[in-house]
Structure formats: C-alpha cells, structure tokens
Design an enzyme around this catalytic site. Structure first.
Site, PDB file in Angstrom:
ATOM      1  N   SER A 133       0.940  -1.078   0.028  1.00  0.00           N
ATOM      2  CA  SER A 133       0.083  -0.023  -0.037  1.00  0.00           C
ATOM      3  C   SER A 133       0.817   1.382   0.109  1.00  0.00           C
ATOM      4  O   SER A 133       2.081   1.057   0.498  1.00  0.00           O
ATOM      5  CB  SER A 133      -0.824   0.029   1.369  1.00  0.00           C
ATOM      6  OG  SER A 133      -1.572   1.271   1.417  1.00  0.00           O
ATOM      7  N   TYR A 146      -1.455  -0.446  10.775  1.00  0.00           N
ATOM      8  CA  TYR A 146      -1.668  -1.048   9.225  1.00  0.00           C
ATOM      9  C   TYR A 146      -0.472  -0.586   8.619  1.00  0.00           C
ATOM     10  O   TYR A 146       0.271  -1.317   7.617  1.00  0.00           O
ATOM     11  CB  TYR A 146      -2.845  -0.420   8.891  1.00  0.00           C
ATOM     12  CG  TYR A 146      -3.056  -0.652   7.286  1.00  0.00           C
ATOM     13  CD1 TYR A 146      -3.454  -2.040   6.984  1.00  0.00           C
ATOM     14  CD2 TYR A 146      -2.891   0.230   6.361  1.00  0.00           C
ATOM     15  CE1 TYR A 146      -3.567  -2.303   5.614  1.00  0.00           C
ATOM     16  CE2 TYR A 146      -3.194  -0.013   4.968  1.00  0.00           C
ATOM     17  CZ  TYR A 146      -3.608  -1.370   4.577  1.00  0.00           C
ATOM     18  OH  TYR A 146      -3.785  -1.537   3.236  1.00  0.00           O
TER      19      TYR A 146
HETATM   20  P1  NDP Z   1     -11.106  -6.461   0.156  1.00  0.00           P
HETATM   21  O1  NDP Z   1     -11.394  -6.600   1.806  1.00  0.00           O
HETATM   22  O2  NDP Z   1     -12.137  -6.502  -0.486  1.00  0.00           O
HETATM   23  O3  NDP Z   1     -10.074  -7.787   0.218  1.00  0.00           O
HETATM   24  C1  NDP Z   1      -9.377  -8.491   1.088  1.00  0.00           C
HETATM   25  C2  NDP Z   1      -9.453 -10.187   0.886  1.00  0.00           C
HETATM   26  O4  NDP Z   1      -8.712 -10.507   1.935  1.00  0.00           O
HETATM   27  C3  NDP Z   1     -10.782 -10.623   1.332  1.00  0.00           C
HETATM   28  O5  NDP Z   1     -11.598 -11.178   0.061  1.00  0.00           O
HETATM   29  C4  NDP Z   1     -10.663 -11.280   2.375  1.00  0.00           C
HETATM   30  O6  NDP Z   1     -11.380 -12.870   2.155  1.00  0.00           O
HETATM   31  C5  NDP Z   1      -9.150 -11.666   2.397  1.00  0.00           C
HETATM   32  N1  NDP Z   1      -8.955 -12.176   3.656  1.00  0.00           N
HETATM   33  C6  NDP Z   1      -9.023 -11.494   4.699  1.00  0.00           C
HETATM   34  N2  NDP Z   1      -8.413 -11.923   5.787  1.00  0.00           N
HETATM   35  C7  NDP Z   1      -7.849 -13.190   5.261  1.00  0.00           C
HETATM   36  C8  NDP Z   1      -7.313 -14.396   6.003  1.00  0.00           C
HETATM   37  N3  NDP Z   1      -7.071 -14.299   6.954  1.00  0.00           N
HETATM   38  N4  NDP Z   1      -7.340 -15.305   5.357  1.00  0.00           N
HETATM   39  C9  NDP Z   1      -7.301 -15.648   3.982  1.00  0.00           C
HETATM   40  N5  NDP Z   1      -8.041 -14.390   3.319  1.00  0.00           N
HETATM   41  C10 NDP Z   1      -8.181 -13.182   3.900  1.00  0.00           C
HETATM   42  O7  NDP Z   1      -9.989  -5.480   0.322  1.00  0.00           O
HETATM   43  P2  NDP Z   1      -8.980  -5.035  -1.042  1.00  0.00           P
HETATM   44  O8  NDP Z   1      -9.310  -5.752  -2.222  1.00  0.00           O
HETATM   45  O9  NDP Z   1      -9.000  -3.452  -0.852  1.00  0.00           O
HETATM   46  O10 NDP Z   1      -7.507  -5.287  -0.330  1.00  0.00           O
HETATM   47  C11 NDP Z   1      -6.564  -6.213  -0.967  1.00  0.00           C
HETATM   48  C12 NDP Z   1      -5.257  -5.781  -0.528  1.00  0.00           C
HETATM   49  O11 NDP Z   1      -4.813  -4.577  -0.880  1.00  0.00           O
HETATM   50  C13 NDP Z   1      -5.103  -5.919   1.086  1.00  0.00           C
HETATM   51  O12 NDP Z   1      -3.783  -6.516   1.401  1.00  0.00           O
HETATM   52  C14 NDP Z   1      -4.960  -4.479   1.372  1.00  0.00           C
HETATM   53  O13 NDP Z   1      -4.265  -4.232   2.624  1.00  0.00           O
HETATM   54  C15 NDP Z   1      -4.551  -3.783   0.110  1.00  0.00           C
HETATM   55  N6  NDP Z   1      -4.745  -2.627  -0.235  1.00  0.00           N
HETATM   56  C16 NDP Z   1      -5.898  -1.893  -0.256  1.00  0.00           C
HETATM   57  C17 NDP Z   1      -6.164  -0.529  -0.605  1.00  0.00           C
HETATM   58  C18 NDP Z   1      -7.645  -0.052  -0.795  1.00  0.00           C
HETATM   59  O14 NDP Z   1      -7.734   1.458  -0.658  1.00  0.00           O
HETATM   60  N7  NDP Z   1      -8.552  -0.798  -0.958  1.00  0.00           N
HETATM   61  C19 NDP Z   1      -5.265   0.359  -0.898  1.00  0.00           C
HETATM   62  C20 NDP Z   1      -3.804  -0.291  -0.889  1.00  0.00           C
HETATM   63  C21 NDP Z   1      -3.851  -1.635  -0.505  1.00  0.00           C
HETATM   64  P3  NDP Z   1     -12.138 -13.442   3.352  1.00  0.00           P
HETATM   65  O15 NDP Z   1     -12.970 -12.431   4.231  1.00  0.00           O
HETATM   66  O16 NDP Z   1     -13.313 -14.469   2.644  1.00  0.00           O
HETATM   67  O17 NDP Z   1     -11.133 -14.253   3.880  1.00  0.00           O
END
Ligand code: NDP
Length: 240
Positions: A133, A146
């Site tokens: 990020s 974070y």
């Molecule tokens: P989402 O919340 O849509 O996606 C996060 C995904 O991670 C979910 O599908 C969730 O699925 C999965 N997840 C969470 N915890 C676990 C776990 N313990 N084991 C397996 N899967 C897990 O958010 P984003 O798509 O935005 O985030 C994706 C990445 O991008 C993250 O790493 C985030 O930090 C990063 N990011 C996001 C930004 C934003 O503004 N959106 C900006 C910069 C970085 P489930 O709950 O089914 O397990």
C-alpha cells in the site's frame, strides 16, 4: 503453450477478485484462496480450484498450493493479496486488532512465500507479487499499525527479492492508494470508519480493483528476465 498456475489470496472480493477475472481471461488455471468459499465460487471462473484457507494457517496454505499444483502443475505466479485494515488510534485501539493485522498482512504474506518460493527457485522461474500500500511507503495518522504491517511487506519483498534473484525468481511489490473495496468496512470504530470512507468518497472511490489487477498483470507479463520491483499507483487526485 501451457499457462502456469496463478495463486491468488483474498480472491473473493476487491483486488483479488479482479486479478482472478483478469488471469482467467488470459487462460490461466487458478487457485483462489480466502475464508469465504461462497465468494470464491460465485466468481464462476473456469479451471479454478477454490480453497477455504486462512492465510495465517501456514500448513493449510501450503497444502492448498500442493493440491492445486497436483492438478495444474507448478505455481508460476503468487499474488499475495489478502489483507485487513483495522484503522484505529493506537492510544485506544484494542491490541487484538494489531495482532490480527500483523498475522494476516505480514505472516500471511510470508506463508505464501514459504508455500511457493522453494519450488520456484528449483525451477529457476516464477513470480511473487505482494500487495502492499502507499501506507507501506509513508505513514498516515490513524493508521499506525496498518502502516507498520505494510512497511514490513515492502521490506520483506525487497529483501526476499534479493535472495530470490540469483535463482531467476521475481519478487515484486505493488502499492496502491485509496480504492473503495470492502477493506474499510472492517474498521471497528464508527468515527474512524466514517472519516476513512469520506476520504474515499472525496476521490469518488479512488482506484478501481481493475486498475490494480492491471498493474499486477503488467508485472507478470514482462519477460521473465525483467523484474518490475515496485509499482506505486493512486487516483490522480489523491494528494497524500
Ligand atoms: P477486500 O476487503 O475486498 O479484500 C481483502 C480480501 O482478503 C478478502 O477477500 C478477504 O476474504 C481476504 N482475507 C482477509 N483476511 C484473510 C485471511 N485471514 N485469510 C485469507 N483471506 C483473507 O479489500 P481489498 O481488495 O482492497 O484489499 C486487498 C489488498 O489490498 C489488502 O492487502 C489491502 O491491504 C491492500 N490495499 C487496499 C487498498 C484499498 O484502498 N482498498 C489500498 C492499498 C492496499 P475473506 O474474508 O473471505 O477471507
């Protein structure tokens, strides 16, 4: 040509789901991981193995990779995308939320590396893309822990890249800015959540998940001898 297996964590929503669709369109077999299998299956993608895997469970992660590789051959790309952002004030936040972010954002990424890197090194090819990020490059007020986890992702990526490079394996980091996904919905403090979502709204949602997926594909589609070490991308109107 047989296209290699693409493993994507957190594939049921946001960036991970967009990556899954993009690599499915390219014709890759997929291993889609997350805790909510209904979301993974709802994508309805061809040649996709889905696994209810919590990325903090190292053994389950490795077993899922081994199972998919038995069907589709070795992993050629891992997108270490799963993450949680529990924005909060470190003076008042429940440290259990810190533990959760460290476990998922740092240990989860390392568990993915552990599952695929030795095999990639043995084969002399492969790509790991870690999703960090902009919060992994500079700190933001209410996002201390974070940011710490994402700084760790940046540091681990670069250090692991140096170790993997002589084996012909690419390790890259992608650092997106604001993107209105489900991510901020998990912030527990209502005022902090509202402030974060107002910032997203001021950018009309910011990046789309497809914007980020295209960046992942850009890294992967380079010839194997070209390693894009880092991409930082954000909505043009994002200032910080
Ligand atoms: P989402 O919340 O849509 O996606 C996060 C995904 O991670 C979910 O599908 C969730 O699925 C999965 N997840 C969470 N915890 C676990 C776990 N313990 N084991 C397996 N899967 C897990 O958010 P984003 O798509 O935005 O985030 C994706 C990445 O991008 C993250 O790493 C985030 O930090 C990063 N990011 C996001 C930004 C934003 O503004 N959106 C900006 C910069 C970085 P489930 O709950 O089914 O397990």
């Amino acid at each position: 040509m047989t296209l290699g297996l693409v493993v994507i964590t957190g594939a049921g929503s946001g960036f991970g789901a967009a990556c899954a669709r993009l690599f499915a369109e390219d014709g890759h077999p997929l291993l889609l991981l997350g805790r909510r299998t209904d979301r993974l299956e709802a994508l309805g993608l061809p040649r996709a193995v889905t696994g209810a895997v919590d990325v903090t469970d190292r053994a389950a992660f490795a077993a899922a990779v081994a199972g998919a590789e038995a069907t589709y051959g070795p992993t050629d790309l891992l997108v270490n995308n799963a993450g949680v952002m529990l924005t909060g004030d470190p003076l008042t936040q429940d440290p259990a939320e810190w533990d959760r972010m460290i476990d998922v954002n740092v240990r989860g990424v390392l568990n993915g590396v552990h599952a695929v890197l030795p095999g990639m090194a043995e084969r002399g090819r492969g790509t790991v893309v870690n999703i960090s990020s902009i919060a992994g490059r500079k700190t933001f007020g209410p996002n201390a822990i974070y940011c710490a986890t994402k700084f760790a992702v940046h540091a681990a990526t670069e250090a692991i890249r140096e170790q993997a490079a002589p084996h012909g394996v690419r390790v890259s980091v992608i650092a997106p800015g604001y993107a209105a996904t489900e991510l901020s919905s998990h912030i527990t403090d209502p005022d902090t959540r509202a402030a974060y979502q107002a910032a997203e709204a001021s950018l009309e949602g910011g990046l789309t998940a497809d914007d980020v997926a295209r960046a992942v594909a850009y890294v992967y589609r380079q010839p194997q001898n070209v390693c894009i070490r880092e991409i930082v991308l954000a909505d043009t109107n994002q200032v910080a």
